[in-house]
Enzyme design. Structure first.
Site, short mmCIF file in Angstrom:
data_model
loop_
_atom_site.label_atom_id
_atom_site.label_comp_id
_atom_site.label_asym_id
_atom_site.label_seq_id
_atom_site.Cartn_x
_atom_site.Cartn_y
_atom_site.Cartn_z
N GLU A 17 8.68 2.95 117.18
CA GLU A 17 7.40 2.26 117.28
C GLU A 17 7.57 0.79 116.89
O GLU A 17 8.10 0.50 115.81
CB GLU A 17 6.38 2.94 116.36
CG GLU A 17 6.02 4.34 116.86
CD GLU A 17 5.46 5.26 115.78
OE1 GLU A 17 4.98 4.75 114.75
OE2 GLU A 17 5.52 6.49 115.97
N SER A 50 4.54 8.55 118.83
CA SER A 50 4.82 9.96 119.13
C SER A 50 6.07 10.36 118.37
O SER A 50 7.17 10.43 118.93
CB SER A 50 5.07 10.13 120.64
OG SER A 50 3.96 9.74 121.40
N GLU A 51 5.91 10.61 117.09
CA GLU A 51 7.09 10.84 116.24
C GLU A 51 7.93 12.02 116.73
O GLU A 51 9.16 11.96 116.72
CB GLU A 51 6.67 11.04 114.78
CG GLU A 51 6.33 9.77 114.03
CD GLU A 51 4.98 9.17 114.41
OE1 GLU A 51 4.19 9.87 115.07
OE2 GLU A 51 4.72 8.01 114.05
N ASP A 78 7.13 9.41 105.70
CA ASP A 78 5.93 10.26 105.68
C ASP A 78 5.62 10.80 107.09
O ASP A 78 5.05 11.87 107.24
CB ASP A 78 4.73 9.44 105.19
CG ASP A 78 5.06 8.70 103.91
OD1 ASP A 78 4.60 9.13 102.85
OD2 ASP A 78 5.80 7.69 103.97
N HIS A 81 2.11 6.99 102.42
CA HIS A 81 3.10 5.97 102.79
C HIS A 81 4.09 5.72 101.65
O HIS A 81 4.71 4.67 101.60
CB HIS A 81 2.41 4.64 103.12
CG HIS A 81 1.77 4.60 104.46
ND1 HIS A 81 0.67 5.33 104.79
CD2 HIS A 81 2.09 3.89 105.58
CE1 HIS A 81 0.32 5.08 106.03
NE2 HIS A 81 1.16 4.21 106.54
#
Ligand SMILES: Cc1ncc(C[n+]2csc(CCOP(=O)(O)OP(=O)(O)O)c2C)c(N)n1
Length: 698
Positions: free
Chosen positions: A459, A489-490, A515, A559
């Site tokens: 990203e 879209s991990e 995370d 995070h």
């Protein structure tokens, strides 16, 4: 590098969708033959392939119910997701593929595996057949091809029975058959698990300019899984210069396990409709008659041509039905009516083609019976052999888990010849120190130049350089072919990385914060970590997943986590967590050259720290070699990443104020872990403390 402006345009209008074809093609063998689209010989091959699959599947039933006992005391264990009724799909698909085209398959994958191997063998020349056959005795066969077919079926059955001679040395079993030699990238027991892998493979095919296509076979149930959306959007991105050569082929057998697609667990009648959500041509989606092998073949011939033309991705929904239950224990009655089953049994693809062949005078009813008998006997023979093959022994438990190879000695073969811009020279200060962040970028730049198979994506990594500007500037040097932004879209970032790594690239993908790997857990834990082992250690996965941790910045609970332990828990993936600029550069280069998947964890608060990094020296740091960050006598502290700075300061205070001498060991890599160095230190000091930023729970 800004290429597209997005302006505020609010013109009234409406979005129109093109129609999605349903069951447009209704082939008959007679028509096909008269149009010269198929020969009788080819049709007979389709018929025989379906018979082999059907007999293979009924053999699995017989083995599991005890109807067929290959030797006294035999006991079947393992999964039994059978494909009876759906044979037209595997055979129709594979009959149009080249040997080198790729497929990914599902838990219901015996048929895919049997057909892919079979049609690949039909295309092999003698040398390829010999290579495929290895030591398999060929004396009793009329031809190498005949021998190869038996060997293929034997390997598939042996895999199902968990034997060393199986396609994956028995490490995968019936739900994980793969054969890289014939383009079978593997079946997957996680529903939808192969969506992103196949998509990454298609990306790698395109980036390497290969004339191949990828068929991602999935069930209707998988279409409702999140990864389906991520993968189909990924494949449809406008940033690809040409459409990705992938077809998502849905075997809609109407049910997940028992949940019904139409009328129950979706709001639509045809899953092909989903294609409209991904691009302006509906992914060329269509719904086809999946109980007729000729229809499937015709559709796939068109699909293949389109994909080779750069018109992918494509979505095909095949309406089909499994005649048996979800597995052999399920009788398939609790959720299906007799009326429904009967109606679908009348559509039996094997009987349909048989009748057409008889109608055309190519077979008699007796010939057909004989053909079935040949298939039955063949399966019986290979099953006996497979059942008597070798059981893996406990000492080989971990064989194939990690590859021993690296790309260290590739020489000049893959060197990047054309750079769009001269690489940036990262400056050192008067003490030879540079920013940690620049050490990462320098490692990436050097490795991307050294090996053009290294691509970087994640990203916001391209124009913006990632959330921490680590990759800033790489786009200008390497262009979007080598470094590109991805959708958020991990799961697909990780899964496509795996697929691309399986098909020849060496991706370095970025997950912005650790995370967010929780969104990619299936891809990490079930796919990336396990693929090599479950596929018998037969392929390498040179994939680096860079990510960051950042406790201490005030970003709260989503995070700030240090989740390295979760990933270290999955056998099959290495975990690297550097603390200094020198280490991050050397370890990242090692990670990129390693033929195993590596999770590479950088601490956000280290990015602006400085450390000495020699200029112009191509060094790497081996995994599994801890660093003594401070020598001491009284106590050992094992610490890594940013917190090691606090540990070192505390050690100074303890020394000064209390006369306690602290030895600090930085393991650098958690998998593999340098137990020897840690143990040696603890033996010396007699005490050990572990300091990290991870939660105390668990
Ligand atoms: C992610 C995941 N959820 C649930 C399961 C359990 N399960 C195995 S097969 C299956 C049904 C899958 O349906 P579909 O994708 O349509 O394939 P089919 O079995 O119909 O061929 C389910 C729910 C699983 N293996 N993986």
């Amino acid at each position: 590098m800004k290429e597209i402006n997005v302006l505020p345009e609010y013109n009234p209008g409406e979005i129109n969708f093109n129609p999605i074809p349903l069951f447009q093609y209704r082939a008959s063998l007679k028509d096909e033959v008269s149009k010269g689209k198929i020969t009788i010989d080819e049709a007979l091959k389709l018929y025989r392939a379906m018979l082999l699959i059907r007999n293979f599947e009924f053999m699995v039933v017989d083995l599991s119910t005890g109807n067929f006992v290959p030797y006294d005391g035999f006991k079947f264990i393992g999964a039994t997701h059978l494909y009876v009724g759906e044979e037209a799909n595997a055979v129709g698909i594979m009959s149009v593929l080249n040997k080198d085209d790729y497929i990914t398959s599902t838990h219901r994958g015996h048929g895919h595996s049997v057909a892919k191997g079979l049609f690949a063998i039909y295309q092999m020349d003698d040398n390829q057949l010999k290579k495929f056959l290895g030591d398999w005795p060929t004396d009793n066969y009329g031809s190498l091809r005949e021998a190869a077919i038996d060997y293929h079926l034997f390997q598939a059955m042996a895999e199902l029975l968990g034997k060393e001679e199986g396609y994956c040395h028995g490490r995968g079993g019936g739900m994980h058959i793969a054969d890289f030699y014939t383009g079978n990238l593997g079946a997957n027991a996680i529903v939808g698990g192969s969506f992103a892998i196949a998509t990454g493979a298609a990306m790698a095919v395109q980036k390497q300019g290969l004339d191949r296509i990828v068929v991602c076979i999935i069930g209707d149930g998988a279409m409702n899984n999140g990864i389906a959306h991520e993968a189909m959007n990924w494949a449809s991105q406008r940033q690809w210069k040409k459409g990705l050569p992938i077809v998502y082929y849905i075997e809609n057998n109407q049910y997940g396990m028992t949940g019904q697609q139409r009328g129950e667990v979706t709001g639509i009648d045809y899953l092909s409709q989903r294609g409209a959500g991904y691009n302006n041509v509906n992914m060329h989606a269509e719904t086809i008659w999946g109980m007729n092998v000729l229809t499937v073949r015709e559709a796939m011939l068109r699909v293949r041509e389109r994909l080779l033309n750069g018109e992918g991705p494509i979505l095909v929904e095949s309406m089909t039905y499994r005649f048996l239950g979800h597995n052999y224990k399920d009788k398939g009655v609790a959720y299906r009516s007799e009326e429904e089953k009967k109606a679908w049994m009348n559509e039996d693809p094997v009987t349909r083609l048989k009748n057409e062949l008889i109608e055309m005078g190519a077979l008699t009813e007796r010939d057909a019976e004989h053909e079935n008998e040949i298939a039955r006997k063949k399966i019986e023979e290979i099953t006996k052999k497979a059942a008597n093959a070798t059981d893996p022994v406990p000492k080989d438990m971990y064989r194939g888990l990690y590859a021993e190879t690296t790309s260290d000695n590739i020489g000049e073969e893959y060197r990047t010849k054309n750079l769009l811009k001269k690489p940036r020279k990262y400056t050192r200060d008067s003490e030879g120190k540079m920013l940690f962040r620049h050490a990462v970028a320098e490692a990436l730049t050097e490795e991307m130049i050294r090996d053009k198979r290294v691509i970087v994506y994640g990203e916001d990594v391209a124009d913006y350089g990632g959330a921490y500007q680590v990759t800033l500037g790489l786009l200008d040097i390497f262009g979007r072919e080598r470094i590109f932004n991805t959708p958020i879209s991990e799961a697909a970032i990780v899964g496509t990385g795996l697929g691309a790594a399986m098909v020849g690239l060496r991706p370095v993908v970025e997950i912005m914060y650790i995370d967010f790997i929780l969104l990619a857990m299936d891809q990490l834990g079930n796919q990336v970590a396990k693929a090599r082992f479950m596929f018998g250690g037969k392929m390498t996965i040179p994939l680096v997943i860079r990510t960051t941790i950042g406790g201490g910045k005030g970003y709260a609970g989503q995070h700030s986590q240090s989740l390295e332990a979760i990933v270290a828990h999955f056998p099959g993936i290495k975990v690297v967590i550097p603390s200094t600029a020198y280490d991050v550069k050397g370890l990242l280069k090692t990670a990129i050259r390693d033929d195993n998947p590596v999770l590479f964890i950088e601490h956000q608060m280290l990015y602006v720290d400085k450390g000495e990094v020699p200029e112009g020296v191509d060094y790497t740091i081996p995994f599994g070699e801890a660093r003594i960050a401070r020598e001491g006598r009284d106590i050992t502290v094992v610490a890594y990443s940013n917190i090691i700075k606090n540990v070192l300061s505390a050690a100074e205070i303890l020394e000064k104020e209390d006369g306690v001498s602290v030895e600090v060991v930085d393991p650098r890599t958690l998998v593999p872990l340098d137990i020897d160095t840690i143990a040696k230190s603890v033996n010396k000091t007699g005490r050990a403390v572990v300091v990290n930023q991870a939660p105390y729970t668990g």
